[in-house]
Design a protein around this motif. Structure first.
Motif, mmCIF file in Angstrom:
data_model
loop_
_atom_site.group_PDB
_atom_site.id
_atom_site.type_symbol
_atom_site.label_atom_id
_atom_site.label_comp_id
_atom_site.label_asym_id
_atom_site.label_seq_id
_atom_site.Cartn_x
_atom_site.Cartn_y
_atom_site.Cartn_z
ATOM 1 N N LYS A 41 0.840 -1.196 0.000
ATOM 2 C CA LYS A 41 0.000 0.000 0.000
ATOM 3 C C LYS A 41 0.867 1.235 0.000
ATOM 4 O O LYS A 41 2.018 1.192 0.448
ATOM 5 N N ASN A 42 0.312 2.321 -0.452
ATOM 6 C CA ASN A 42 0.976 3.606 -0.306
ATOM 7 C C ASN A 42 1.137 3.921 1.180
ATOM 8 O O ASN A 42 0.203 3.778 1.968
ATOM 9 N N ILE A 43 2.328 4.334 1.516
ATOM 10 C CA ILE A 43 2.628 4.506 2.934
ATOM 11 C C ILE A 43 1.750 5.584 3.579
ATOM 12 O O ILE A 43 1.341 5.478 4.733
ATOM 13 N N ASN A 44 1.420 6.620 2.820
ATOM 14 C CA ASN A 44 0.512 7.645 3.344
ATOM 15 C C ASN A 44 -0.798 7.029 3.775
ATOM 16 O O ASN A 44 -1.308 7.298 4.852
ATOM 17 N N LEU A 101 -1.486 3.936 4.438
ATOM 18 C CA LEU A 101 -1.338 3.040 5.578
ATOM 19 C C LEU A 101 -1.486 3.818 6.882
ATOM 20 O O LEU A 101 -2.289 3.469 7.756
ATOM 21 N N PHE A 102 -0.713 4.906 7.001
ATOM 22 C CA PHE A 102 -0.748 5.664 8.251
ATOM 23 C C PHE A 102 -2.087 6.367 8.456
ATOM 24 O O PHE A 102 -2.644 6.370 9.547
ATOM 25 N N GLN A 103 -2.594 6.936 7.371
ATOM 26 C CA GLN A 103 -3.860 7.660 7.515
ATOM 27 C C GLN A 103 -4.979 6.746 7.991
ATOM 28 O O GLN A 103 -5.756 7.095 8.874
ATOM 29 N N LYS A 137 -4.674 3.797 9.501
ATOM 30 C CA LYS A 137 -4.425 3.248 10.832
ATOM 31 C C LYS A 137 -4.747 4.263 11.926
ATOM 32 O O LYS A 137 -5.256 3.926 12.989
ATOM 33 N N PHE A 138 -4.393 5.525 11.647
ATOM 34 C CA PHE A 138 -4.531 6.509 12.716
ATOM 35 C C PHE A 138 -5.871 7.231 12.708
ATOM 36 O O PHE A 138 -6.121 8.100 13.515
ATOM 37 N N PHE A 145 -7.973 7.406 15.931
ATOM 38 C CA PHE A 145 -7.085 6.919 16.976
ATOM 39 C C PHE A 145 -7.079 7.906 18.140
ATOM 40 O O PHE A 145 -6.826 9.095 17.969
ATOM 41 N N GLU A 146 -7.410 7.399 19.313
ATOM 42 C CA GLU A 146 -7.425 8.263 20.493
ATOM 43 C C GLU A 146 -6.735 7.585 21.657
ATOM 44 O O GLU A 146 -6.836 6.369 21.817
ATOM 45 N N PRO A 201 -8.263 13.003 24.669
ATOM 46 C CA PRO A 201 -7.834 11.770 23.995
ATOM 47 C C PRO A 201 -7.428 12.007 22.539
ATOM 48 O O PRO A 201 -6.383 11.531 22.082
ATOM 49 N N SER A 228 -3.443 11.973 21.026
ATOM 50 C CA SER A 228 -2.936 11.164 19.905
ATOM 51 C C SER A 228 -2.148 12.045 18.931
ATOM 52 O O SER A 228 -1.142 11.627 18.370
ATOM 53 N N VAL A 247 5.627 6.481 -2.098
ATOM 54 C CA VAL A 247 6.390 5.358 -1.553
ATOM 55 C C VAL A 247 5.421 4.224 -1.242
ATOM 56 O O VAL A 247 4.465 4.392 -0.498
ATOM 57 N N GLU A 248 5.676 3.135 -1.842
ATOM 58 C CA GLU A 248 4.857 1.957 -1.566
ATOM 59 C C GLU A 248 5.518 1.146 -0.472
ATOM 60 O O GLU A 248 6.751 1.089 -0.374
ATOM 61 N N VAL A 249 4.717 0.544 0.350
ATOM 62 C CA VAL A 249 5.301 -0.229 1.428
ATOM 63 C C VAL A 249 4.560 -1.555 1.572
ATOM 64 O O VAL A 249 3.352 -1.634 1.355
ATOM 65 N N PHE A 268 3.494 -4.547 4.067
ATOM 66 C CA PHE A 268 3.407 -4.685 5.527
ATOM 67 C C PHE A 268 2.499 -5.834 5.913
ATOM 68 O O PHE A 268 1.662 -6.296 5.138
ATOM 69 N N ILE A 284 -0.802 -0.482 15.683
ATOM 70 C CA ILE A 284 -0.733 0.974 15.672
ATOM 71 C C ILE A 284 0.367 1.455 16.623
ATOM 72 O O ILE A 284 0.993 2.492 16.411
ATOM 73 N N VAL A 337 1.213 14.148 6.043
ATOM 74 C CA VAL A 337 0.361 12.966 5.943
ATOM 75 C C VAL A 337 -0.948 13.142 6.702
ATOM 76 O O VAL A 337 -2.012 12.813 6.205
ATOM 77 N N PHE A 338 -0.871 13.672 7.895
ATOM 78 C CA PHE A 338 -2.092 13.736 8.704
ATOM 79 C C PHE A 338 -2.826 15.067 8.584
ATOM 80 O O PHE A 338 -4.032 15.130 8.732
#
Lengths: 510, 180
Positions: free
Chosen positions: A5-8, A10-12, A14-15, A18-19, B27, B31, B100-102, B104, B110, B132-133
């Motif tokens: 998957k695109n790493i962005n 993945l993180f988006q 997953k998080f 998230f709390e 909370p 995070s 970037v592909e990863v 996993f 998490i 990213v976020f």
């Protein structure tokens, strides 16, 4: 199973949502700091009020002292009068001994009551033994005494012994006076000379004129201290032993006025000059403060003692004061000032770390400060690198105090332009204790010093220059040097702070 | 109580309201702090100081836009400020592919991801997070951190390479979850 998957993403993913609940301690810290802030706002307000209250209290105290002294004079009068009466009446030695006792007792009230009782007994004796002339004299003199405390002797003469008791004190002034006049007419001729002199006594104690005459004689003597009274008493006792009354008493009455008059005049002249001196002043203060140290230590940590210190130029102090003039030259003054100072310790490096070691000796770090290591720049041998993130900066220590000075000023020049010498001390109450880590782009509170005394003192010395603007208003400028004593509870790191302030403000005299 | 009322009470320094507001947002904001900080303790410090800042500045909030967004901005700005110092060493710009592909493991936790974010060098981590976020553009990141757009780009790709490597080898310096 593995996925690609695109790493962005993945993180988006997953998080998302998230709390994490932080530890309770975080809110507790926030809460305590929020409350601390509220408190801080309140404290200065209370301090100002308490300063004013203190000033009022001091004022009251001084005022009371004045009135007490006048009371004492009154007592003295009574005692002396008694002495006279004893002389006149040749009253029993017992009575004189009693009066001695009463004089020795310090409390005004007890004196009064005892005095009146003693006098009564004197009279009793007198009445029973002595000729009518004698009686009148003693009576009238006794009355003088009693008038000060409002006891009635006259009644005693006229009627029964029992009546003499203290109840009569307030009620019978007028009757006493009349009687006193009658009696006096026979005796008093010498006393007339002193009439004018006694006037100020009348104001204090309401007496018949005749009575006052006699009193004035005695009162003049009474201005002196109780000790004198005692000696007079002793003399009286001796005279008591000589049996002849009238002659003695007349002599005494005629001789005393001259010496006594002088004393009284002196007193009067004092009273005239005193009102001219406006004793009270209120003042405002504002001063830029130069805060520095006479030595190059560091109260933060021994390792920083040779670091360059820079003392900020915007330290300041402001407040209000009360001055009380003890006499023309000397003034006592107090007040309350708010004082904020800070200085920088330069040439340090800091970096974040997890480890607990390497803290400054006298720093109580907060949560931020806990994870920062601070070192003397010259101690750092390892090259800066991006992992340790070492960076240069300075430490800024901020101190705030409530200052309550107690100073004496001595006038050396008192014209429209005046000069004073100022000396005294201040009590400093710590109300701000913060240490900041600063760099070109950082100003982070990292904690507080743990070696500051909550109360310390300073020795003050300075010069005051005043210029009279209006009758009651002076402008003032006072360079004052304040050497700090006992600022640090321990380990001051040879840091010996002082402050130099140029206080300016306005005095209002009333 | 609506959020508006709560905010208004907070503006009056009502400690109860402040507590409620904190409990409601802590909370989520914690995070954020965790992602932007080096570790758990530091994140808590940041959360604490940032919330104090929020209560101090809450009177400036004028009900334009979402309150949560405002809080988050305050917090991120606060954290950035903590790292915005001259310790940032400029890194030589490199050409790196943006995508970037990863590969996993499905089970990847998490906690592990959080750990490896926190292990990034400060600026890599900040750039990565913002991009990213928060979907910041490189220009915005450059402005926020006081760096150049090129540096931002290169930091981002370096960050991603580090993360990719760690994910694929599953080699966070500690495998223990770092969230607590």
């Amino acid at each position: 199973m593995s996925e690609r998957k695109n790493i962005n993403k993945l993180f988006q993913e997953k998080f998302e949502n998230f709390e994490v609940t932080p530890d309770e301690i975080v809110w507790e810290n926030i809460e305590s700091k929020l409350k601390e802030k509220k408190k801080r706002r309140v404290i200065p307000f209370w301090w100002e009020l308490s300063g004013i209250a203190a000033a009022l209290l001091i004022g009251l105290f001084v005022y009371n002292n004045d009135s007490k002294t006048s009371l004492n004079i009154g007592n003295g009068i009574v005692n002396q009068e008694k002495d006279n009466s004893e002389i006149n009446g040749n009253s029993a030695k017992k009575a004189s001994e009693k009066t001695n006792n009463t004089i020795e007792s310090i409390d005004v009230n007890t004196k009064n009551s005892e005095n009146t009782i003693d006098v009564n007994t004197n009279k009793n004796n007198v009445q029973s033994v002595i000729v009518s002339n004698n009686n009148t004299k003693t009576n009238s003199k006794n009355e003088n005494k009693s008038v000060a405390f409002k006891t009635t002797r006259n009644k005693v003469n006229a009627s029964s012994i029992v009546e003499k008791n203290s109840e009569e004190k307030i009620a019978f002034q007028s009757s006493k006076n009349k009687k006193a006049r009658n009696k006096k007419s026979s005796v008093v001729s010498e006393n007339n000379s002193s009439l004018a002199v006694t006037s100020d006594f009348k104001e204090r104690i309401v007496l018949s004129e005749a009575a006052t005459n006699k009193e004035s004689n005695t009162s003049i003597a009474n201005n002196n201290t109780i000790d004198k009274n005692k000696s007079v008493l002793n003399a009286n006792i001796k005279t008591d032993e000589t049996i002849n009354k009238k002659i003695d008493s007349i002599k005494i009455a005629s001789v005393e006025p001259n010496a006594l008059e002088e004393l009284l005049k002196e007193k009067e002249s004092k009273q005239i000059t005193e009102p001219k001196l406006n004793r009270w002043q209120v003042s405002s203060n504002v001063a830029p403060i130069y805060f520095s140290s006479i030595s190059n230590g560091s109260p933060l940590d021994n390792s920083l003692k040779n670091n360059d210190k820079s003392y900020s130029a915007n330290n300041q102090s402001y407040g209000v004061g009360v001055n009380y003039a003890l006499n023309k030259k000397l003034k006592l003054r107090t007040g309350i000032n708010v004082l904020n100072v800070d200085y920088n310790t330069n040439g340090i490096v800091y970096y974040k770390t997890q480890s607990v070691s390497g803290k400054l000796a006298n720093l109580n770090p907060n949560m931020m400060g806990n994870s920062i290591i601070i070192e003397n720049l010259s101690n750092v041998t390892t090259p800066f690198n991006k992992f340790e993130q070492k960076s240069e900066g300075s430490l800024n220590q901020k101190l705030g105090y409530f200052e309550m000075p107690l100073e004496v000023t001595y006038k050396v020049l008192d014209k429209k332009f005046g000069i004073d010498f100022i000396g005294g001390m201040s009590t400093m109450i710590l109300n701000k204790n913060e240490i900041y880590l600063q760099s070109s782009d950082l100003n982070l509170k990292i904690g507080e010093a743990n070696n500051l005394n909550s109360v310390h003192f300073s020795g003050n010395i300075g010069l005051g220059f005043k210029y009279g603007l209006f009758k009651h208003l002076d402008a003032r400028i006072e360079p004052v040097f304040k050497y700090q004593i006992n600022t640090f509870s321990n380990d001051s790191g040879n840091f010996k702070p002082y402050m130099f302030g140029v206080y300016s403000g306005i005095n209002f005299t009333f | 109580m609506t959020i508006e009322q709560l905010i208004n009470d907070c503006k009056k320094n009502d400690i109860k309201a402040q507590e409620q507001l904190y409990k409601q947002y802590a909370p989520k904001m914690f995070s954020v702090c965790l992602k932007y900080s080096r570790n758990y303790t530091e994140a808590q410090d940041h959360l604490q100081e940032a919330f104090l800042l929020i209560f101090e500045k809450i009177h400036l909030f004028e009900f334009k836009g979402s309150f949560e967004g405002w809080i988050k901005r305050v917090i991120i700005n606060y954290v950035l400020q903590q790292y915005r110092n001259k310790t940032f060493l400029s890194v030589i710009d490199e050409d790196v592919a943006d995508e970037v592909e990863v590969e996993f493991d499905d089970e990847i936790s998490i906690e592990f991801l959080m750990k490896i974010i926190q292990e990034l060098p400060d600026r890599y981590r900040l750039v990565f997070n913002l991009n990213v976020f928060e979907n910041y553009s490189h220009q915005e990141i450059a402005d926020a951190l006081g760096i150049t757009v090129g540096t931002s780009k290169s930091n981002l790709s370096r960050a991603k390479m580090i993360l990719k490597e760690k994910i694929e080898n599953n080699t966070g310096s500690a495998k223990m979850p770092s969230i607590k």
